[in-house]
Scaffold this active site. Structure first.
Site, PDB file in Angstrom:
ATOM      1  N   GLU A 112      32.995  35.664  38.934  1.00 12.08           N
ATOM      2  CA  GLU A 112      33.698  35.853  40.211  1.00 12.08           C
ATOM      3  C   GLU A 112      34.950  36.686  39.971  1.00 12.08           C
ATOM      4  O   GLU A 112      35.476  36.687  38.869  1.00 12.08           O
ATOM      5  CB  GLU A 112      34.184  34.492  40.759  1.00 12.08           C
ATOM      6  N   ASP A 116      44.502  37.531  42.397  1.00  8.69           N
ATOM      7  CA  ASP A 116      45.882  37.386  41.944  1.00  8.69           C
ATOM      8  C   ASP A 116      46.740  36.813  43.061  1.00  8.69           C
ATOM      9  O   ASP A 116      47.398  37.534  43.797  1.00  8.69           O
ATOM     10  CB  ASP A 116      46.414  38.747  41.483  1.00  8.69           C
TER      11      ASP A 116
END
Ligand code: IVH
Length: 746
Positions: A112, A116
């Site tokens: 995946e 962030d």
């Protein structure tokens, strides 16, 4: 159908459309239709307050700022991930699993994107979201429930009756949302956020949920915490179930049947890296079979069943050819690096932001330097640092302009801001921004003119200063053509008549609204009310020495004196000046004090007086006064709350909860109609005006004292007027895509 049933139906319908809009990005109904459903639900709930439940779509934004966040203990702890930076380490991960797991174990991997943002835990009990928390140190985090509830892609209720479902994931800001937020922050003179992650973290930590609701936050869910009454065999089954429940899950996932396929998936993801609407800083590789997790265990830091693979940060080096200075629509001067073009993260970069004068100085960035650049938030190219070894011998520090590069006018740094601004109110760079402020709701409320129209009017040369609005021919305005995002053209049409009507109303709006509308530095709505109060009208302000007298008073309170005689003289002067100002209604307090300088308190603060004085003495104000006179406009302060006049005469109000419009609007209405507003409930309070999600204090006290409570409808009934239509943004109207300008023409 009775009210309770209708409310249930409306909630289900709205939840479904929220999901289609915010989670799946495929809306099925027009915004107006959605608004209608919303209004119907809100009205039914107002009429039946006992039927309001916290998971109702109307209850997302609570009204009261939290003082600080309560602590939440995570059980199990919220771990992080072990990071790897190369393929060899991933092969070791595979080898580690083989060694650790029994010989007959069979597993596959899921890859995946590693988003962030910041991790979050959502706790659902019997399907209702009851708590949201940040990761904190992994053991203990902050309770950010009120803030997380404002994120529209997070459902307040899920169709799962299990006693405990703790869902974990990532809160983030899209690159687009980040860029827009930073633009607004820079224009407001604030320090911009360094990247979307910081912007998301900063937003989630705001103490006022109403502000959080305006921040473009989003969430993806990819893990579980504590579970009771649900079991998932695999990670992919888990995310599929999340999706079925209406949660947003990772937008890209590869099921890999061995470590070689993991490597391929990682390559594929790296190619796609910049195609996601949010920043990703790597890939996460997870064992898919959840039954194996307990066998693998975890370190104090991370589970052994997953690894993060981080991509190298993208940077480039190039030469700084020149520094230009741009002027934004609020007058902020932004230095921009003109670079030798260089490829970076998927595009060729020739310009990058240098943020502000402080940044240039702190990083000692000079024309001729070699500089390192990166894309902040994957979008905004920025200069990070210079390469000192490559500095040419003749490079000199950049002389930041002392005048506005657009109009040549003076520039200034306002108190508490990093930005340096052009303070010329007639600077061409600020025309659109000033027009937008002028027509905004709390200013002169010409809401038919939106951002796009403001820009078009200025571009067409029809408006250079806001007063030009009164010179526009309505027929010509109706024929005015606007170009939409998709390139299509639309007539301004019947909005022209709305503009004309609003301009007529604006003639009679009180002086403080006009002063606010003019964008005098430091004069917000509250300050405008204070500085407007002593004057009979706008024209009377011009020749009045009042603000000079105020400044003379403050100057006296600061003056140094040596002898006792001088001291007594000064005390006398201060008192005389204060009493003269008291006659104009400016004295807030006259309290005996050991320090004679601190005895008097004025409503007008020194900064306000300074800015007002400067404004009134400017050529701009003189021209403005002449034009207002020619238009026959001379705003006067609003009538003070004279007891005995107006429908709310002498009534004391306290406001709590989230109303459909900014609180100032209600405060203004109360004052304009003879009432007054108090900050806390007492026996003397006549009414508590209650919005959605009334916090504890005021509401409980009013209950205890038996203070009559009004919702918005009852309040308007008391005023004998129809409610003004609510502002769209915080009430739950889907914000993107919509363009109200075109709403009734489409
Ligand atoms: S699984 C036990 N999946 O990366 C932690 N984490 O550097 C389970 N992150 O703390 C994490 N995207 O905040 C997982 N698809 C994803 C992720 C992801 C981003 C974050 C998460 C974690 C951090 C570790």
């Amino acid at each position: 159908m009775n009210a309770a049933e209708r409310i249930q139906t409306l909630r289900d319908t709205i939840r479904r459309h929220d999901r289609l809009y915010y989670v799946e990005a495929r809306p099925e109904i027009p915004d107006a239709e959605y608004d209608r459903l919303w209004e119907e639900l809100a009205a039914l709930e107002r009429a039946n307050p006992s039927l309001i439940t916290p998971d109702s779509p109307t209850q997302r934004v609570s009204g009261e700022p939290t003082g600080k966040f309560a602590k939440v203990r995570h059980d199990p702890p919220m771990l992080s991930l072990d990071k790897t930076y190369d393929r060899a380490a991933l092969a070791q991960f595979d080898a580690f699993l083989r060694a650790k797991l029994p010989g007959d174990a069979v597993w596959d991997y899921v890859v995946e994107p590693k988003i962030d943002g910041l991790s979050v835990s959502l706790l659902y009990r019997h399907g209702s979201l009851i708590r949201a928390a940040t990761r904190g140190n992994g053991i203990e985090g902050d309770d950010v429930t009120a803030n997380v509830r404002t994120i529209r892609s997070i459902p307040l209720a899920i169709p799962c009756d299990a006693p405990t479902v703790e869902i974990r994931g990532e809160i983030y800001m899209t690159r687009q949302g980040f860029a827009a937020l930073n633009r607004a922050e820079e224009e407001a003179g604030h320090e911009p956020f360094a990247n979307p992650r910081n912007a998301a973290a900063g937003s989630l930590k705001l103490l006022d949920p109403r502000e959080v609701a305006l921040r473009p936050l989003d969430a993806v869910l990819y893990a579980t915490g504590g579970l009771e009454g649900v079991v998932f065999a695999t990670h992919t089954e888990m995310t599929r179930t999340f999706a079925r429940w209406g949660l947003r899950t990772p937008p890209w996932q590869r099921l890999c049947l061995g470590i070689d396929q993991v490597m391929e998936a990682i390559d594929e993801l790296e190619r796609l890296r910049h195609a996601f609407p949010f920043e990703i800083d790597g890939a996460v590789v997870k064992v898919n079979q959840r039954a194996l997790y307990p066998l693998l265990g975890a370190t104090a830091h991370a589970p052994s069943s997953a690894r993060a693979y981080k991509y190298a940060p993208e940077q480039a080096e190039t030469r700084l050819r020149a520094i230009t200075v741009q002027v934004g629509r609020t007058g902020v001067l932004t230095p921009v690096a003109e670079l030798d073009p260089v490829p970076l993260a998927g595009s060729v970069i020739a310009r990058a932001t240098l943020h502000n004068a402080d940044y240039l100085r702190a990083k000692d960035i000079r024309v001729g330097d070699w500089v390192e650049i990166s894309k902040h938030g994957d979008v905004i190219p920025a200069v990070d640092r210079v390469v000192p070894a490559k500095r040419p011998a003749d490079a000199v520090p950049f002389p930041f302009p002392e005048r506005c590069p657009v109009c040549g006018g003076p520039v200034e740094r306002l108190d508490g801001e990093v930005a340096i601004r052009c303070v010329n109110p007639e600077c061409p760079a600020q025309r659109v921004g000033r027009l937008e402020l002028f027509v905004s709701r709390n200013a002169l409320d010409v809401s038919a003119i939106g951002g796009r129209m403001a820009e078009a009017l200025v571009q067409a040369g029809l408006v250079t200063t806001p007063l030009d609005l009164w010179g526009l021919d309505p027929a010509r305005l109706a024929d005015f053509r606007l170009v939409g995002d998709d390139g299509s053209e639309r007539r301004f049409g019947k909005k022209a008549a709305e503009v004309a009507a609003a301009l007529e109303r604006a003639r009679l709006l009180p002086l403080h609204r006009w002063l606010f509308a003019l964008g005098i530095p430091g004069i917000g709505l509250a300050a405008a009310r204070i500085v407007a109060a002593p004057f009979a009208s706008f024209s009377a302000m011009a020749g009045d020495p009042l603000f000079r007298d105020v400044l003379a008073f403050y100057e006296a309170t600061e003056r140094k004196v040596e002898t006792k005689e001088a001291r007594d003289l000064l005390a006398g002067e201060i008192a005389t000046r204060a009493h003269a100002l008291a006659a104009r209604g400016l004295l807030l307090r006259d309290a005996p004090s050991r320090d004679f300088r601190a005895r008097f308190l004025l409503t007008v603060k020194p900064e306000m007086a300074r800015e007002m004085e400067r404004f009134l003495r400017s050529d701009y104000a003189r021209r403005l006064a002449a034009r207002l006179a020619a238009l026959g406009i001379d705003p006067a302060p609003e009538a003070p709350a004279t007891p005995g006049t107006g429908p709310l005469a002498g009534k004391r109000f306290v406001i709590t909860g989230t109303l459909s419009q900014p609180r100032e609007t209600f405060e203004r209405l109360i004052r304009e109609n003879g009432g007054s507003v108090q900050s806390s409930v007492s026996r003397k309070t006549d009414y508590l005006l209650v919005g959605a999600d009334p916090g504890g204090g005021k509401f409980d006290k009013a209950q205890a004292l038996g203070t009559p409570q009004l919702d918005e409808a009852a309040f308007h009934a008391l005023l004998g007027e129809a409610p003004t239509p609510p502002v769209a943004a915080p009430t739950g109207t889907p914000a993107p895509i919509q363009d109200d300008l075109f709403g009734d023409l489409a």
